[in-house]
Design a protein around this motif. Structure first.
Motif, PDB file in Angstrom:
ATOM      1  N   PRO A 173       0.732  -1.435  -0.344  1.00  0.00           N
ATOM      2  CA  PRO A 173       0.017   0.003   0.076  1.00  0.00           C
ATOM      3  C   PRO A 173       1.174   1.172   0.024  1.00  0.00           C
ATOM      4  CG  PRO A 173       0.045  -1.167   2.143  1.00  0.00           C
ATOM      5  CD  PRO A 173       0.682  -1.893   1.026  1.00  0.00           C
ATOM      6  N   ALA A 174       0.110   2.665  -0.077  1.00  0.00           N
ATOM      7  CA  ALA A 174       1.401   3.861  -0.588  1.00  0.00           C
ATOM      8  C   ALA A 174       1.755   4.383   1.061  1.00  0.00           C
ATOM      9  CB  ALA A 174      -0.007   4.592  -0.932  1.00  0.00           C
ATOM     10  N   SER A 175       1.192   3.667   2.149  1.00  0.00           N
ATOM     11  CA  SER A 175       1.559   4.478   3.049  1.00  0.00           C
ATOM     12  C   SER A 175       2.331   3.485   3.997  1.00  0.00           C
ATOM     13  CB  SER A 175       0.204   4.154   3.807  1.00  0.00           C
ATOM     14  OG  SER A 175       0.111   2.671   4.033  1.00  0.00           O
ATOM     15  N   MET A 176       3.367   2.018   3.202  1.00  0.00           N
ATOM     16  CA  MET A 176       4.021   1.277   3.391  1.00  0.00           C
ATOM     17  C   MET A 176       5.502   1.803   2.656  1.00  0.00           C
ATOM     18  SD  MET A 176       4.755  -0.355   5.983  1.00  0.00           S
ATOM     19  CE  MET A 176       6.550  -1.081   6.492  1.00  0.00           C
ATOM     20  N   SER A 177       4.534   1.424   1.093  1.00  0.00           N
ATOM     21  CA  SER A 177       5.945   1.645  -0.450  1.00  0.00           C
ATOM     22  C   SER A 177       6.476   3.402   0.017  1.00  0.00           C
ATOM     23  CB  SER A 177       5.277   1.810  -1.244  1.00  0.00           C
ATOM     24  OG  SER A 177       4.481   2.275  -1.341  1.00  0.00           O
ATOM     25  N   GLY A 178       5.162   4.122   0.117  1.00  0.00           N
ATOM     26  CA  GLY A 178       6.062   5.555   0.513  1.00  0.00           C
ATOM     27  C   GLY A 178       6.917   5.815   1.835  1.00  0.00           C
ATOM     28  N   LEU A 179       6.668   4.240   2.908  1.00  0.00           N
ATOM     29  CA  LEU A 179       8.340   4.990   4.046  1.00  0.00           C
ATOM     30  C   LEU A 179       9.407   4.243   3.294  1.00  0.00           C
ATOM     31  CD1 LEU A 179       5.612   4.133   6.492  1.00  0.00           C
ATOM     32  CD2 LEU A 179       6.994   5.987   6.462  1.00  0.00           C
ATOM     33  N   LEU A 180       9.055   3.195   2.586  1.00  0.00           N
ATOM     34  CA  LEU A 180      10.536   2.212   2.158  1.00  0.00           C
ATOM     35  C   LEU A 180      11.201   2.707   1.157  1.00  0.00           C
ATOM     36  CD1 LEU A 180       8.700  -1.595   2.422  1.00  0.00           C
ATOM     37  CD2 LEU A 180      10.096  -0.668   3.695  1.00  0.00           C
ATOM     38  N   ARG A 181      10.105   4.024   0.135  1.00  0.00           N
ATOM     39  CA  ARG A 181      10.900   4.797  -0.836  1.00  0.00           C
ATOM     40  C   ARG A 181      11.943   5.879  -0.043  1.00  0.00           C
ATOM     41  NH1 ARG A 181       6.374   4.168  -3.723  1.00  0.00           N
ATOM     42  NH2 ARG A 181       5.869   6.394  -3.279  1.00  0.00           N
ATOM     43  N   GLU A 182      11.130   6.091   1.492  1.00  0.00           N
ATOM     44  CA  GLU A 182      12.242   7.052   1.878  1.00  0.00           C
ATOM     45  C   GLU A 182      13.613   7.060   2.325  1.00  0.00           C
ATOM     46  OE1 GLU A 182       9.401   7.990   4.922  1.00  0.00           O
ATOM     47  OE2 GLU A 182       8.277   9.538   4.086  1.00  0.00           O
ATOM     48  N   VAL A 183      13.203   5.063   2.799  1.00  0.00           N
ATOM     49  CA  VAL A 183      15.079   4.980   2.603  1.00  0.00           C
ATOM     50  C   VAL A 183      15.918   3.986   1.574  1.00  0.00           C
ATOM     51  CG1 VAL A 183      13.999   4.894   5.475  1.00  0.00           C
ATOM     52  CG2 VAL A 183      13.946   2.470   3.886  1.00  0.00           C
ATOM     53  N   GLY A 184      15.613   4.451   0.171  1.00  0.00           N
ATOM     54  CA  GLY A 184      15.934   4.341  -0.634  1.00  0.00           C
ATOM     55  C   GLY A 184      15.745   2.276  -1.069  1.00  0.00           C
ATOM     56  N   MET A 185      14.437   1.733  -0.663  1.00  0.00           N
ATOM     57  CA  MET A 185      14.159   0.842  -0.757  1.00  0.00           C
ATOM     58  C   MET A 185      13.158   0.533  -1.809  1.00  0.00           C
ATOM     59  SD  MET A 185      13.672  -1.042   3.113  1.00  0.00           S
ATOM     60  CE  MET A 185      14.784  -1.392   3.559  1.00  0.00           C
ATOM     61  N   GLU A 186      14.053   0.462  -3.390  1.00  0.00           N
ATOM     62  CA  GLU A 186      12.680   0.628  -4.571  1.00  0.00           C
ATOM     63  C   GLU A 186      12.068  -1.191  -4.428  1.00  0.00           C
ATOM     64  OE1 GLU A 186      11.663   2.647  -6.774  1.00  0.00           O
ATOM     65  OE2 GLU A 186      12.946   4.124  -5.032  1.00  0.00           O
ATOM     66  N   TYR A 187      13.018  -1.472  -4.383  1.00  0.00           N
ATOM     67  CA  TYR A 187      12.273  -3.200  -4.934  1.00  0.00           C
ATOM     68  C   TYR A 187      11.959  -4.392  -3.403  1.00  0.00           C
ATOM     69  CZ  TYR A 187      13.796  -2.871  -9.374  1.00  0.00           C
ATOM     70  OH  TYR A 187      13.922  -2.129 -10.912  1.00  0.00           O
ATOM     71  N   VAL A 188      10.902  -5.107  -3.528  1.00  0.00           N
ATOM     72  CA  VAL A 188      10.776  -5.672  -2.285  1.00  0.00           C
ATOM     73  C   VAL A 188      11.534  -6.765  -1.755  1.00  0.00           C
ATOM     74  CG1 VAL A 188       8.819  -7.662  -1.875  1.00  0.00           C
ATOM     75  CG2 VAL A 188       8.155  -5.953  -3.170  1.00  0.00           C
ATOM     76  N   GLY A 189      12.267  -6.946  -2.530  1.00  0.00           N
ATOM     77  CA  GLY A 189      13.619  -7.934  -1.861  1.00  0.00           C
ATOM     78  C   GLY A 189      14.579  -7.310  -1.253  1.00  0.00           C
ATOM     79  N   ASP A 190      14.727  -5.924  -1.242  1.00  0.00           N
ATOM     80  CA  ASP A 190      15.771  -5.124   0.205  1.00  0.00           C
ATOM     81  C   ASP A 190      14.473  -4.906   1.100  1.00  0.00           C
ATOM     82  OD1 ASP A 190      16.776  -4.513  -2.203  1.00  0.00           O
ATOM     83  OD2 ASP A 190      15.991  -3.143  -2.765  1.00  0.00           O
ATOM     84  N   PHE A 191      13.971  -5.263   1.534  1.00  0.00           N
ATOM     85  CA  PHE A 191      12.908  -4.950   2.321  1.00  0.00           C
ATOM     86  C   PHE A 191      12.878  -6.519   3.131  1.00  0.00           C
ATOM     87  CE2 PHE A 191       8.296  -4.609   4.320  1.00  0.00           C
ATOM     88  CZ  PHE A 191       8.395  -4.543   5.171  1.00  0.00           C
ATOM     89  N   GLN A 192      12.889  -7.425   2.086  1.00  0.00           N
ATOM     90  CA  GLN A 192      12.552  -9.396   2.335  1.00  0.00           C
ATOM     91  C   GLN A 192      13.623  -9.041   4.102  1.00  0.00           C
ATOM     92  OE1 GLN A 192      12.298 -11.016  -0.713  1.00  0.00           O
ATOM     93  NE2 GLN A 192      10.167 -11.531  -0.443  1.00  0.00           N
ATOM     94  N   TYR A 193      15.353  -8.497   3.209  1.00  0.00           N
ATOM     95  CA  TYR A 193      16.292  -8.798   3.956  1.00  0.00           C
ATOM     96  C   TYR A 193      16.628  -8.616   5.230  1.00  0.00           C
ATOM     97  CZ  TYR A 193      17.060 -12.329   0.623  1.00  0.00           C
ATOM     98  OH  TYR A 193      16.531 -14.100  -0.309  1.00  0.00           O
ATOM     99  N   LEU A 194      15.660  -6.804   5.497  1.00  0.00           N
ATOM    100  CA  LEU A 194      15.828  -7.038   6.481  1.00  0.00           C
ATOM    101  C   LEU A 194      16.238  -7.456   8.218  1.00  0.00           C
ATOM    102  CD1 LEU A 194      14.116  -3.141   6.238  1.00  0.00           C
ATOM    103  CD2 LEU A 194      16.449  -3.459   6.185  1.00  0.00           C
ATOM    104  N   ASP A 195      16.612  -6.870   8.982  1.00  0.00           N
ATOM    105  CA  ASP A 195      15.845  -7.451  10.340  1.00  0.00           C
ATOM    106  C   ASP A 195      14.655  -7.671  11.114  1.00  0.00           C
ATOM    107  OD1 ASP A 195      16.719  -8.095  13.721  1.00  0.00           O
ATOM    108  OD2 ASP A 195      17.810  -9.416  12.418  1.00  0.00           O
ATOM    109  N   GLU A 196      13.699  -8.771  11.622  1.00  0.00           N
ATOM    110  CA  GLU A 196      13.196  -8.443  12.031  1.00  0.00           C
ATOM    111  C   GLU A 196      12.787  -7.420  12.633  1.00  0.00           C
ATOM    112  OE1 GLU A 196       9.341 -11.263  13.692  1.00  0.00           O
ATOM    113  OE2 GLU A 196      10.504 -12.214  12.552  1.00  0.00           O
ATOM    114  N   SER A 197      13.728  -7.363  14.032  1.00  0.00           N
ATOM    115  CA  SER A 197      13.780  -5.929  14.803  1.00  0.00           C
ATOM    116  C   SER A 197      13.231  -4.392  15.024  1.00  0.00           C
ATOM    117  CB  SER A 197      14.827  -6.659  16.028  1.00  0.00           C
ATOM    118  OG  SER A 197      15.955  -6.477  15.440  1.00  0.00           O
TER     119      SER A 197
END
Length: 497
Positions: free
Chosen positions: A170-194
């Motif tokens: 959703p836009a609210s989530m994708s906007g936060l990820l793009r703010e920290v430089g994540m364009e692809y879901v794969g970048d998000f997948q490999y973050l630490d859960e904590s």
């Protein structure tokens, strides 16, 4: 998981064809467009006024939800020839791939069977087109169906990771990820859960686990009360803990969404799908079920059915009934916690050994005390203390008011004597010849301080083998009892304590 998306269903529901210049409107927006209108520049997502301005000859028709559901049910019946496990989900059909693969032998044969049914559908209804998506989870398969692709087993996480964040999230989530430089879901997948929990909160943690396929989507409708089921496919190496974990998150989100609307789930159906059939268990919770309670009952049911079933391929929880009753606030009161533990114990024993093996007392109509009490199978909640309409008959001869705290299933024989030690008799009209003074219970003699009655009861007086007895309520310094005179003997029927 297999997802079939039916394109053109809204057109079919309003009797429109692809050659008609027609667009389907829902909530003021274009939600489906015929090919003729598409060629004139009308696209999905336009406002109605904008679409008319672009194509003045465009005919707008309101979406017919009821007929869409009817048509989708018909299509589901056609795909039942491939697998009986197809379920409706947001104008699509979903089914576990593992079950079909075990039946057809290979995934390719499953796809061929589905495509064959799809071709017959499009020949009969040219408005329709069927898009097929296959992946390891419902979430990944829902993404794959938009691309019309089949994801090989074990590659669904990588497939999801290749998508852009604004494509899936959703836009609210994708906007936060793009703010920290994540364009692809794969970048998000490999973050630490904590890190995800600390930076993006609970909502971000949900999307993180969903993208990693740790959890899966629930099979839902547009409204929480229209949810069809929360389901998960079961693999050969799955443990009960893994199955519970995959179901917990979507089920919890479902119940939270319903709670925001002031609703609680009071009845659900737990289903275990095996290679040879389905095992179902109804669950009723009067003041609303939590996700933890439902998952616990699923695990108990799975444990109880394990010796009697074949290989498990799917587990699901289907909401059946919602209520506006609020869930009771949990406290640390010892008595309440004790009652909760008793309820949980009875429910678990019933799950393990069957409802007919766990009996609880309930009130019903009748004249004698033994008739007024009944043992009924445990249903997940205590029986209502109020008599049902069927049991609220006059019942002439029954004793109104408070009932004894102890009712003997087999009445004990006692002796009733007067002050001189003479047995007390009752004549045919129900009149005592002498006043009772002593009640003999085995070796114990109790002095009677007060006597109430007698009450004469004649059951089925019109029959030859009728029953006639007399009741007395006796008060002693130690206890208050109810005795009855039948067959020339006195019996202890109940004890008020």
């Amino acid at each position: 998981m297999v997802v079939l998306h039916v394109n053109g269903l809204s057109l079919l529901a309003v009797d429109a064809t692809q050659e008609d210049c027609v667009a389907i409107v829902g909530r003021g927006q274009i939600i489906e467009v015929a090919q003729a209108a598409l060629r004139r520049g009308v696209v999905v997502g336009m406002r109605s006024s904008e679409a008319i301005a672009r194509c003045p000859t465009l005919e707008l028709r309101e979406r017919d939800d009821h007929r869409e559901e009817q048509w989708l049910a018909r299509l589901q019946q056609m795909f039942d020839s491939v697998s009986p496990y197809f379920r409706q989900n947001n104008r699509a059909l979903v089914a576990p791939l593992l079950a079909m693969t075990r039946y057809f032998g290979t995934e390719a044969r499953v796809v061929n069977a589905i495509e064959e049914v799809g071709r017959s559908l499009t020949q009969s209804y040219p408005q329709l087109s069927i898009a097929l998506g296959i992946a390891d989870s419902l979430f990944a398969a829902s993404v794959a169906v938009g691309l019309g692709c089949r994801v090989p087993p074990g590659e669904s996480m990588a497939f999801v990771g290749e998508r852009r964040v604004d494509e899936l999230l959703p836009a609210s989530m994708s906007g936060l990820l793009r703010e920290v430089g994540m364009e692809y879901v794969g970048d998000f997948q490999y973050l630490d859960e904590s890190v995800v929990a600390a930076r993006f909160g609970g909502r971000g943690l949900f999307w993180y686990r969903l993208c990693r396929l740790d959890i899966d989507l629930a099979v839902v409708g547009d409204d929480p009360t229209e949810i069809i089921m929360c389901t998960t496919e079961v693999f050969d190496d799955d443990t009960p803990e893994r199955i519970s974990f995959r179901l917990m998150q979507p089920l919890d989100l479902l119940l939270r969404a319903a709670e925001q609307r002031g609703l609680v789930l009071v009845k659900a159906c737990i289903t275990l799908v095996t290679t040879t059939g389905e095992l179902t268990k109804m669950v009723e919770v009067l003041d609303g079920a939590s996700a933890t309670e439902l998952i616990a009952r699923l695990r108990w049911f799975e444990q109880a059915s394990r010796p009697h079933r074949d290989t498990l391929i799917e587990a699901r929880i289907e909401p059946l009934q919602w209520s506006s009753v609020r869930r009771r606030q949990l406290t640390f009161d010892r008595q309440e916690l004790k009652e909760s533990a008793i309820l949980a114990t009875l429910t678990r024993v019933a799950m393990l050994y069957g409802d007919d093996r766990v009996l609880v007392p309930a009130m019903q109509g009748g004249r004698s005390l033994r008739e007024q009490g009944a043992w009924i199978p445990w249903s997940g909640r205590w029986p209502s203390p109020q008599l049902s309409e069927d049991h609220q008959a006059p019942w002439p001869g029954h004793l109104p008011g408070a009932a004894p705290s102890l009712v003997y299933q087999h009445p004990r024989e006692v002796r009733l004597l007067d002050a001189l030690g003479t047995p007390v008799e009752v004549c045919g009209d129900g009149i005592m010849m002498v006043e009772p003074a002593i009640l003999v219970l085995g070796r114990e003699e109790l002095r009677i301080s007060a006597c109430f009655g007698p009450w004469v009861v004649v059951e089925r007086w019109w029959e030859r083998r009728r029953r006639r007895y007399v009741r007395l309520m006796l008060m002693t310094p130690q206890r208050v009892v109810l005795v009855m005179r039948e067959a020339q003997r006195w019996w202890l029927e109940g004890d008020f304590g």
